[in-house]
Design a protein around this motif. Structure first.
Motif, short mmCIF file in Angstrom:
data_model
loop_
_atom_site.label_atom_id
_atom_site.label_comp_id
_atom_site.label_asym_id
_atom_site.label_seq_id
_atom_site.Cartn_x
_atom_site.Cartn_y
_atom_site.Cartn_z
N PRO A 138 -11.78 37.83 12.84
CA PRO A 138 -12.19 39.10 12.24
C PRO A 138 -12.79 39.04 10.84
CG PRO A 138 -9.84 38.82 11.99
CD PRO A 138 -10.31 37.66 12.81
N GLU A 139 -12.79 37.89 10.18
CA GLU A 139 -13.25 37.86 8.79
C GLU A 139 -14.78 37.93 8.68
OE1 GLU A 139 -12.85 33.46 9.89
OE2 GLU A 139 -12.20 35.43 10.57
N PHE A 169 -8.81 25.77 9.65
CA PHE A 169 -9.98 25.66 8.78
C PHE A 169 -10.09 26.93 7.96
CE2 PHE A 169 -11.19 27.81 12.57
CZ PHE A 169 -12.16 28.73 12.22
N SER A 170 -11.09 27.04 7.13
CA SER A 170 -11.15 28.15 6.18
C SER A 170 -11.65 29.46 6.79
CB SER A 170 -12.04 27.77 4.99
OG SER A 170 -12.04 28.79 4.02
N ALA A 171 -12.89 29.50 7.27
CA ALA A 171 -13.47 30.77 7.72
C ALA A 171 -14.44 30.56 8.88
CB ALA A 171 -14.19 31.46 6.57
N GLN A 198 -8.14 30.46 8.47
CA GLN A 198 -7.20 30.94 7.44
C GLN A 198 -7.57 32.32 6.94
OE1 GLN A 198 -7.86 27.37 5.07
NE2 GLN A 198 -5.72 26.79 5.34
N TYR A 199 -8.84 32.56 6.70
CA TYR A 199 -9.25 33.90 6.26
C TYR A 199 -9.08 34.90 7.40
CZ TYR A 199 -10.91 32.79 1.58
OH TYR A 199 -10.96 32.44 0.25
N GLY A 200 -9.31 34.48 8.62
CA GLY A 200 -9.08 35.35 9.75
C GLY A 200 -7.61 35.71 9.88
N ALA A 201 -6.74 34.72 9.64
CA ALA A 201 -5.29 34.96 9.68
C ALA A 201 -4.90 35.98 8.62
CB ALA A 201 -4.53 33.65 9.47
N ASN A 202 -5.52 35.88 7.45
CA ASN A 202 -5.20 36.81 6.36
C ASN A 202 -5.63 38.24 6.70
OD1 ASN A 202 -4.00 37.00 3.72
ND2 ASN A 202 -6.04 37.47 2.93
N VAL A 203 -6.79 38.39 7.33
CA VAL A 203 -7.24 39.71 7.76
C VAL A 203 -6.27 40.28 8.80
CG1 VAL A 203 -9.04 40.99 8.98
CG2 VAL A 203 -9.68 39.29 7.25
N GLU A 215 -14.53 39.58 3.09
CA GLU A 215 -13.25 38.92 2.84
C GLU A 215 -13.38 37.49 2.35
OE1 GLU A 215 -13.02 42.19 5.59
OE2 GLU A 215 -13.94 40.23 6.01
N VAL A 216 -14.50 36.84 2.61
CA VAL A 216 -14.63 35.40 2.35
C VAL A 216 -15.66 35.13 1.26
CG1 VAL A 216 -15.06 33.14 3.38
CG2 VAL A 216 -14.12 35.00 4.80
N PRO A 217 -15.25 34.50 0.16
CA PRO A 217 -16.23 34.11 -0.87
C PRO A 217 -17.24 33.13 -0.28
CG PRO A 217 -13.97 33.94 -1.70
CD PRO A 217 -13.87 34.16 -0.22
N ASN A 218 -18.50 33.32 -0.58
CA ASN A 218 -19.57 32.43 -0.08
C ASN A 218 -19.57 32.33 1.45
OD1 ASN A 218 -20.44 31.69 -2.78
ND2 ASN A 218 -18.62 30.39 -2.88
#
Length: 333
Positions: A193-194, A166-168, A295-300, A198-201
């Motif tokens: 961790p996001e 999922f996203s965030a 997904q945003y957590g993975a990016n962080v 790091e996450v828009p909206n």
């Protein structure tokens, strides 16, 4: 005399070794004494799948399919290790679908591009139109993410998992049992961790007039009593550790947080709701169902130097990462 005996032993050893090599070379080494080598899995280019894209069933290899999924499911601007983690999750989800048989929604295909059923898919043409001047860079990143993880799959008990993503997250992911019917051992709640940096909206608001709120809710729960001042419509709230609403009492009726999220088109089920000056306002954190890999957590995590294997083993509890050949394809081979 001793030199002669020694020389004889050396010659015997050499003759034995040559004979052994010759047997192995010509394939007559007995089956009982053969050393088994673990199945290396199948290369993506060798795996053919049927994907239903916008109503049309297309046959393509796994490499082509996964690149289409990555274009649609994760921003190509993300870190390379996050893209790799997404590629492995998408491959695993596809193998999971293949192993468990086609969905009743698309019996003629292994997988589809309906995100409420399977995974999104974006063509090269559509992606290039969106990417503008970054086309070459993003094409290379997507191809690299798929090909540098060729065949790698998330396994639990030697089988591909339901690789939800999922996203965030709202600080922590959800165990699958809080969102769906079954609590799977590899889809447990973990910290993520996001945040709003790091996450828009990351924090969002959804506002309805009291009348709009009534109409939407009573269409699904006509037994709810929405009378008097709106502040008194809302009762007991149950949440899990990730701040997701498990259930909420509205108008005297217990309602699932996931159902409320769907009814009011909220970005996640991690929300609070209040009556404010004639309106009903939802304050929402995160985006998505919250199960599996954020997904945003993975990016962080990738920015922090984590490799894709570490990311996947953080979000999916007790799993291994390795090659896999679907039993259906193995039988065909």
């Amino acid at each position: 005399m001793k030199r002669t005996v020694f020389t004889a032993w050396i010659l015997a050893a050499v003759i034995f070794a040559l004979g052994f090599f010759n047997i192995a070379k010509h394939g007559t080494f007995s089956h009982e004494t053969r050393v088994d080598i673990p199945d290396p899995g199948m290369s993506d280019s060798a795996v053919m799948i049927r994907a239903k894209i916008d109503g049309t069933v297309l046959e393509m290899n796994m490499d082509e399919y996964l690149q289409g999924v990555l274009r649609a499911e994760m921003p190509a601007s993300f870190e390379q290790e996050a893209l790799k983690a997404q590629a492995v999750a998408a491959r695993t989800e596809t193998f999971y679908k293949i192993e468990n048989g086609p969905s009743g929604k698309h019996p003629e295909a292994d997988i589809c591009n309906d995100i409420n059923c399977c995974q999104a898919f974006k063509t090269v043409e559509a992606a290039h139109e969106a990417w503008g001047q970054d086309v070459e860079k993003y094409d290379a990143k997507i191809a690299t993410a798929v090909r540098e993880t060729d065949g790698m799959t998330i396994l639990y008990g030697d089988k591909p998992i339901l690789a939800a993503f999922f996203s965030a997250a709202s600080g922590q992911t959800n165990q699958s049992g809080d969102v769906w019917l079954q609590n799977l051992p590899y889809l447990q709640s973990v910290e993520s961790p996001e945040g709003e940096g790091e996450v828009p909206n990351y924090y969002s608001l959804k506002t309805f007039t009291e009348e709009e709120f009534k109409q939407i809710l009573l269409a699904q729960y006509p037994e709810a009593k929405l009378e008097g001042i709106a502040e008194k419509w809302f009762g007991e709230v149950k949440k899990n550790d990730s701040d997701m609403v498990i259930s909420m009492k509205i108008g005297g009726v217990d309602m699932k947080g996931t159902k409320l999220r769907a009814m009011f088109s909220l970005r996640s089920a991690a929300f609070t709701v209040s009556a404010e000056k004639g309106n009903i306002v939802f304050h929402v954190t995160g985006y998505g169902h919250g199960v599996g890999m954020s997904q945003y957590g993975a990016n962080v995590m990738a920015k922090e130097g984590k490799k894709y294997q570490e990311i996947l083993q953080w979000y999916y509890t007790g799993v291994n990462i390795g090659p896999y050949t679907p039993t259906t394809l193995a039988k065909q081979g």
